[in-house]
Write a protein that holds these residues in place. Structure first.
Motif, PDB file in Angstrom:
ATOM      1  N   TYR A  91      -2.119   5.553  -0.469  1.00  0.00           N
ATOM      2  CA  TYR A  91      -2.530   4.167  -0.746  1.00  0.00           C
ATOM      3  C   TYR A  91      -1.266   3.328  -0.868  1.00  0.00           C
ATOM      4  O   TYR A  91      -0.329   3.704  -1.575  1.00  0.00           O
TER       5      TYR A  91
ATOM      6  N   GLY B  45       1.201  -8.019  -0.661  1.00  0.00           N
ATOM      7  CA  GLY B  45       0.677  -9.275  -1.196  1.00  0.00           C
ATOM      8  C   GLY B  45       0.976 -10.392  -0.214  1.00  0.00           C
ATOM      9  O   GLY B  45       2.136 -10.786  -0.071  1.00  0.00           O
TER      10      GLY B  45
ATOM     11  N   GLU C  10      -4.381 -11.639  -5.504  1.00  0.00           N
ATOM     12  CA  GLU C  10      -3.188 -11.684  -6.366  1.00  0.00           C
ATOM     13  C   GLU C  10      -2.299 -12.883  -6.020  1.00  0.00           C
ATOM     14  O   GLU C  10      -1.866 -13.623  -6.904  1.00  0.00           O
TER      15      GLU C  10
ATOM     16  N   GLN D 169      -5.650  -3.817  -8.539  1.00  0.00           N
ATOM     17  CA  GLN D 169      -4.588  -3.076  -7.835  1.00  0.00           C
ATOM     18  C   GLN D 169      -4.591  -1.607  -8.262  1.00  0.00           C
ATOM     19  O   GLN D 169      -4.270  -0.723  -7.485  1.00  0.00           O
TER      20      GLN D 169
ATOM     21  N   ASP E 212       9.526  -2.052  -7.846  1.00  0.00           N
ATOM     22  CA  ASP E 212       9.008  -3.196  -8.617  1.00  0.00           C
ATOM     23  C   ASP E 212       7.515  -3.073  -8.922  1.00  0.00           C
ATOM     24  O   ASP E 212       7.014  -3.689  -9.862  1.00  0.00           O
TER      25      ASP E 212
ATOM     26  N   LEU F 253      15.630  -3.304  -0.012  1.00  0.00           N
ATOM     27  CA  LEU F 253      16.536  -3.718   1.045  1.00  0.00           C
ATOM     28  C   LEU F 253      17.205  -4.984   0.523  1.00  0.00           C
ATOM     29  O   LEU F 253      16.537  -5.950   0.160  1.00  0.00           O
TER      30      LEU F 253
END
Ligand code: TYM
Length: 454
Positions: free
Chosen positions: A102, A106, A142, A226, A263, A293
């Motif tokens: 999964y 966003g 979201e 989520q 994050d 990145l």
């Protein structure tokens, strides 16, 4: 009269305040040192703070042994650096036990940037290696809740554009279900989300995400959405042609692995803390985390859509990529050619070099570039040229594949349906558990496998 010597000293400018790094699902900021300089993100520190496990050589060796695949270059190079229970997923795979992948995106803009493609390309690779289903969540709910000025119609439209980008990364349609929250959430999914919300208090989400009394109530509920996407019961149709219209204990037991940038971890800590408390308990989903990145500007920031100058977008032309790297990519080179030749450059902070560590497959070539730049043999312009070529090729190939994503292809990925996958073709039998010492064992049964005992 007061002398100059006795005069109060002119007020010194306030010392710049040092600050800790701040990493959360909506922004990523490196720390600031005593001189006010932004410093590189400290990944060991975040892993320690959040009590994740670092990925080590032993885990990578086990991965190779169990799957027969050499670890991806991003694993070999420590760019995927941390996990929770990834070893348990290897055990599941080893024994042919079911699990699914999964991940999500966003949709805050119509195009992905190169940073987003890191966890997503890695997820595709995991799907190829494990041959398992993947559910892909587009959190258009979201983004409209959290981003000022975005209407739900905007984020829904971005979700559809982003879905085309995601398909262009090469996922296998037979094994992949992509959905927009605004369109898909209903039935079992919604029941899971409401049930999960009953298990979590406002104090807990405030602690995890920093909400306060002025946060809209949508934000406070959203973590439930989520989170429960990591339960197999949220997607009854992907497991069977005739899905049961109730959640079942059996489906709830299917395990889950979630690849992501670090994050996103706060969401899934909440999920792991509560998955066993659902009416139909699920295993704590396993997680695997990537570094960010870096922004074109270098240390302390991540490539981010909210700062277009920090990012290379998957819609950028070859010329735009060249200009961005030449103009904005932070260089570890010296101020003058002479100094550079004499003292050498610093590849560790050089953004062009860092990008090569992501996109140059050849380990030996990369090591050679590192040495030659460090010794001052390779110049900044030459290093930038190499990065430009590799990135242009990556983005151009992506753009070609995206052209092939027709409306029909998009609809086929977004249709709720039974998925088809193979799993481990040669699973190993599970070891037979030792008989329990405190249990009475009937004479003659002592050496029988557990399942054959009456
Ligand atoms: P979003 O859209 O912010 O990011 C999508 C994924 O990309 C990662 N990411 C990056 N990775 C490397 N370098 C970067 N510069 C970079 N920027 C972003 C994010 O960590 C994320 O993995 N709420 C989520 C969507 C979501 C999700 C999930 C993500 C829903 N369910 C499950 C991961 C796993 C979001 O807004 O992601």
């Amino acid at each position: 009269m007061a002398t100059d010597a006795a005069a109060p000293a002119a007020e010194a400018p306030p010392a710049p305040a040092a600050a800790d790094q701040d990493i959360n699902p909506w922004s990523v900021q490196g720390g600031v040192d005593e001189n006010g300089e932004v410093v590189a993100i400290d990944y060991k520190a975040i892993s320690k703070k959040w009590s994740t496990s670092l990925i080590d050589d032993a885990l990578l060796e086990r991965f190779e042994r169990v799957t027969g695949h050499k670890p991806h270059r991003w694993l070999r190079r420590g760019l995927f650096f941390s996990h929770r229970d990834f070893d348990r997923i290897l055990t599941r795979y080893e024994h042919g036990d079911p699990f699914f992948l999964y991940t999500g995106r966003g949709p805050s803009t119509g195009s992905l940037h190169l940073g987003h493609t890191i966890p997503l390309q890695f997820t595709k690779w995991l799907q190829d290696v494990f041959d398992v289903p993947l559910v892909f969540m587009l959190t258009d709910d979201e983004k409209a809740l959290f981003k000022e000025g975005l209407a739900f119609e905007d984020t829904l439209q971005y979700a559809m554009e982003n879905a085309r980008d995601i398909i262009a990364l090469g996922y296998d349609q037979k094994k992949t279900f992509i959905y927009s929250d605004l369109k898909y959430l209903s039935n079992h999914f919604l029941m899971n989300a409401w049930e999960f919300s009953r298990l979590v208090t406002f104090n807990q989400v405030r602690g995890a995400f920093g909400f306060d009394g002025s946060s809209n109530i949508g934000k406070i509920f959203f973590p439930s959405v989520q989170c429960v996407a990591g339960f197999a019961t949220s997607y009854p149709e992907i497991w069977s042609d005739t899905p049961s219209n109730v959640r079942t204990k059996e489906i709830a037991k299917i395990d889950c692995l979630i690849p992501m940038g670090i994050d996103q971890d706060p969401y899934f800590r909440l999920l792991r803390d509560n998955s066993h408390r659902m009416r139909y308990p699920s295993p704590k989903p396993a997680l695997i985390h990537s570094k960010f990145l870096t922004a074109l500007q270098g240390a302390g920031g991540k490539m981010s859509s909210s700062n277009p100058n920090s990012a290379i977008f998957m819609t950028d032309s070859g010329k735009q990529i060249k200009n961005k790297i030449n103009k904005h990519a932070f260089s570890g080179g010296r101020a003058t050619l002479e100094e550079h030749r004499e003292l050498g450059g610093n590849p560790d902070v050089d953004v062009s070099y860092i990008y090569l560590t992501y996109f140059e497959e050849d380990d030996a070539k990369l090591a050679k570039i590192y040495d030659s730049y460090k010794k001052g043999e390779m110049l900044t312009g030459e290093l930038k040229k190499l990065a430009i070529e590799v990135l242009q090729a990556n983005v151009e190939e992506f753009q070609e594949r995206r052209k092939a994503v027709t409306d029909e292809v998009l609809a086929s990925f977004m249709k709720p349906r039974r998925l088809q996958w193979g799993g481990n073709p040669n699973p190993k039998p599970k070891p037979v558990p030792e008989p329990k010492k405190d249990k009475e064992v009937k004479a003659g049964e002592k050496d029988l496998p557990e399942r054959q005992k009456k």
